[in-house]
Design an enzyme around this catalytic site. Structure first.
Site, mmCIF file in Angstrom:
data_model
loop_
_atom_site.group_PDB
_atom_site.id
_atom_site.type_symbol
_atom_site.label_atom_id
_atom_site.label_comp_id
_atom_site.label_asym_id
_atom_site.label_seq_id
_atom_site.Cartn_x
_atom_site.Cartn_y
_atom_site.Cartn_z
ATOM 1 N N CYS A 79 24.141 33.044 -28.268
ATOM 2 C CA CYS A 79 24.336 33.621 -26.943
ATOM 3 C C CYS A 79 24.920 35.015 -27.127
ATOM 4 O O CYS A 79 26.017 35.165 -27.684
ATOM 5 C CB CYS A 79 25.286 32.745 -26.136
ATOM 6 S SG CYS A 79 25.850 33.463 -24.581
ATOM 7 N N CYS A 189 19.448 38.976 -24.806
ATOM 8 C CA CYS A 189 19.890 37.692 -24.253
ATOM 9 C C CYS A 189 18.873 36.672 -24.732
ATOM 10 O O CYS A 189 17.661 36.938 -24.694
ATOM 11 C CB CYS A 189 19.940 37.734 -22.724
ATOM 12 S SG CYS A 189 20.231 36.116 -21.946
#
Length: 273
Positions: A79, A189
């Protein structure tokens, strides 16, 4: 030797706010399928991109504490947002190895000698300035252009990337970035690579960088150097946890990784709070 072997055979943990981290997990499993793995999707706090730094540090600590209970040998921060906001704070609080996505990939990307580099990311990642700082640490001559895409994570998680209105949002964000004339654009992302089909319809696919490719190669190399690879010869085990909405996770996960039906049943039963 037995102590080393037992530790080496412990699990490697992955986490993300939802299914996006499965883009990293899937590549890792293909590369090192004998490793025993845990994946945690923090759907209770999805999306991470609009959360404060303190909130993200709190989420990361709670997840790391859970992984510590599982006696993992390493944690992969699959992440970008948590890597940007929380890694520098929590990295010395645990005795297992931690792999943060941004910090692990920035050096490799910077060494490609691009002149102009675009970065699509969440608002929290952009606000942290970590991506630019890490890239300029290794190559101060690269010009970077950052842009948040606040709706992209929900578009992926909700599987609405085929809706005309959502396509227009993606197109509009892309057009803003292209005004900077970047050589490459980092999909900063883990959810964003699933939008490649939409993005590539306007530019071609070769302009985009999916850091997950670099990330899993880096992890493999570091595990080898650290003598931490699993010693077993069979396919490693898998466990999937979520903090909320298991049905949503199961549905969305199919976009990224073919979770075995037995593991889906396990997912229903094993929900972390």
């Amino acid at each position: 030797m037995s102590i080393l072997t037992n530790k080496n055979n412990e699990k490697i943990a992955f986490f993300d706010s939802g299914v996006g981290g499965l883009t990293v997990y899937a590549k890792f499993r293909k590369l090192l399928n004998t490793e025993n793995c845990i994946y945690f999707g923090d759907l209770k706090h999805l999306p991470y991109g609009n959360k404060s730094k303190d909130e993200l540090i709190g989420y990361s600590r709670a997840i790391f504490d859970f992984f510590k209970q599982q006696n993992v040998k390493a944690v992969v921060m699959a992440c970008n947002t948590s890597s940007a906001a929380a890694y520098s704070t929590v990295k010395d609080e645990y005795d297992f190895k931690i792999y943060p996505m941004i910090q692990s990939c920035a050096k490799i990307i910077a060494e490609q000698n691009y002149s102009r580099l675009g970065i699509f990311a969440t608002e929290a990642t952009i606000n942290s300035g970590v991506y630019e700082a890490q890239i300029h640490k290794y190559n101060p001559h690269i010009k970077t252009f950052t842009q948040s895409c606040p709706q992209w994570v929900n578009i992926v998680e909700n599987h609405t990337f085929g809706d005309v209105q959502m396509i227009e949002i993606i197109k509009s964000d892309l057009e803003k970035m292209l005004k900077n004339e970047p050589d490459k654009i980092i999909l900063g992302c883990t959810h964003y690579p699933y939008l490649l089909n939409v993005l590539s319809s306007y530019t071609g696919a070769d302009i985009y960088i999916d850091p997950a490719h670099y990330f899993v190669e880096y992890i493999k190399s570091d595990l080898e150097k650290s003598c931490m690879l699993n010693t077993q010869k069979i396919r490693g085990s898998e466990e999937f946890y979520v903090s909320a909405n298991p049905d949503d996770f199961i549905l969305a996960s199919k976009m990224f990784y073919d979770v075995p039906s037995a593991e889906v049943i396990e997912l229903h039963r094993r929900i972390s709070v």
